[in-house]
Motif scaffolding. Structure first.
Motif, PDB file in Angstrom:
ATOM      1  N   GLY A  24       0.816  -1.216   0.000  1.00  0.00           N
ATOM      2  CA  GLY A  24       0.000   0.000   0.000  1.00  0.00           C
ATOM      3  C   GLY A  24       0.847   1.263   0.000  1.00  0.00           C
ATOM      4  N   GLY A  47      -6.366  -3.895  -2.564  1.00  0.00           N
ATOM      5  CA  GLY A  47      -7.353  -3.505  -3.567  1.00  0.00           C
ATOM      6  C   GLY A  47      -7.098  -4.057  -4.958  1.00  0.00           C
ATOM      7  N   ARG A  99       0.816   3.925  -3.068  1.00  0.00           N
ATOM      8  CA  ARG A  99       0.532   5.360  -2.857  1.00  0.00           C
ATOM      9  C   ARG A  99       1.628   6.212  -3.505  1.00  0.00           C
ATOM     10  NH1 ARG A  99      -3.480   7.557  -2.741  1.00  0.00           N
ATOM     11  NH2 ARG A  99      -4.314   6.319  -1.044  1.00  0.00           N
ATOM     12  N   SER A 131      -5.601   3.677  -9.908  1.00  0.00           N
ATOM     13  CA  SER A 131      -5.525   4.763  -8.923  1.00  0.00           C
ATOM     14  C   SER A 131      -6.910   5.178  -8.454  1.00  0.00           C
ATOM     15  CB  SER A 131      -4.767   5.963  -9.490  1.00  0.00           C
ATOM     16  OG  SER A 131      -5.413   6.474 -10.643  1.00  0.00           O
ATOM     17  N   SER A 132      -7.898   5.106  -9.332  1.00  0.00           N
ATOM     18  CA  SER A 132      -9.264   5.501  -8.965  1.00  0.00           C
ATOM     19  C   SER A 132      -9.900   4.534  -7.971  1.00  0.00           C
ATOM     20  CB  SER A 132     -10.130   5.624 -10.216  1.00  0.00           C
ATOM     21  OG  SER A 132     -10.159   4.393 -10.914  1.00  0.00           O
ATOM     22  N   ASP A 133      -9.349   3.328  -7.843  1.00  0.00           N
ATOM     23  CA  ASP A 133      -9.885   2.320  -6.921  1.00  0.00           C
ATOM     24  C   ASP A 133      -9.083   2.232  -5.619  1.00  0.00           C
ATOM     25  OD1 ASP A 133     -11.809   1.622  -8.779  1.00  0.00           O
ATOM     26  OD2 ASP A 133     -10.577   0.021  -9.639  1.00  0.00           O
ATOM     27  N   PHE A 134      -8.035   3.041  -5.506  1.00  0.00           N
ATOM     28  CA  PHE A 134      -7.148   2.962  -4.347  1.00  0.00           C
ATOM     29  C   PHE A 134      -7.527   4.048  -3.352  1.00  0.00           C
ATOM     30  CE2 PHE A 134      -3.025   3.929  -2.216  1.00  0.00           C
ATOM     31  CZ  PHE A 134      -2.825   2.694  -1.640  1.00  0.00           C
ATOM     32  N   SER A 135      -7.689   3.641  -2.101  1.00  0.00           N
ATOM     33  CA  SER A 135      -8.059   4.646  -1.081  1.00  0.00           C
ATOM     34  C   SER A 135      -6.953   4.869  -0.111  1.00  0.00           C
ATOM     35  CB  SER A 135      -9.321   4.222  -0.345  1.00  0.00           C
ATOM     36  OG  SER A 135      -9.196   2.922   0.175  1.00  0.00           O
ATOM     37  N   ASP A 179       0.772   8.762  -6.430  1.00  0.00           N
ATOM     38  CA  ASP A 179       0.851  10.184  -6.091  1.00  0.00           C
ATOM     39  C   ASP A 179       2.124  10.870  -6.579  1.00  0.00           C
ATOM     40  OD1 ASP A 179      -1.556   9.790  -4.845  1.00  0.00           O
ATOM     41  OD2 ASP A 179      -0.768   9.971  -2.801  1.00  0.00           O
TER      42      ASP A 179
END
Length: 163
Positions: free
Chosen positions: A106, A140, A110, A159-163, A114
């Motif tokens: 994770g 995820g 990130r 990236s749109s599914d990663f929180s 990012d």
């Protein structure tokens, strides 16, 4: 704690990822030689020095406290039509089941989303490597296909599914 950028490294909640150094190599090679890891990782064909000399891959030593817990690495595909990154991880079997792999994956994801501006990360693992599949799924990643002839499962994370 969340992700903090260190000098050359990254910090997650429970792990720190630092660039692999020469002092890390003996312990990383020991971890790779454990039966549980060697089942999935076979560095024999990579030659001496692969941990430090392969410029196509960025490698981090995973630290849990002061202990070397494993290795995580990534590579990038810069083709504008399919720009993405790939991740691989290995973790000391004595540390499985503590969330350290999930935290390392994770934290690196990130960073890749990012800081490196990737929109997709892929992983490939043996379809029978349940430990790795659970780790990636906990972050995820979703299965997207099989590699024929190699029993490889391909998973990805957008990236749109990663929180």
């Amino acid at each position: 704690m969340g992700e903090l950028t260190l000098v050359g490294g990254l910090a997650g909640e429970h792990v720190v990822l630092r660039p692999v150094g020469a002092d890390d190599v003996p312990m990383l090679l020991h971890i790779i030689s454990t039966p549980e890891v060697k089942l999935w990782w076979d560095p024999d064909g990579l030659g001496d020095g692969w941990l430090l000399e392969d410029s196509s891959t960025t490698r981090y030593t995973i630290l849990a406290g002061r202990r070397i817990a494993g290795l995580i690495q990534y590579w990038e595909v810069d083709n504008p039509r399919d720009r993405h990154a790939g991740i691989e991880i290995l973790l000391d079997p004595d540390l499985h089941g503590r969330g350290l792999g999930r935290d390392a994956v994770g934290t690196l994801a990130r960073h890749l989303f990012d800081e490196c501006d990737h929109h997709r990360i892929v992983v490939e693992t043996a379809a029978t490597n349940e430990v790795a599949i659970r780790c990636y799924a906990a972050v995820g990643f979703r299965p997207v296909g099989m590699i024929t002839g190699r029993d490889g499962l391909v998973m990805d994370l957008l990236s749109s599914d990663f929180s």
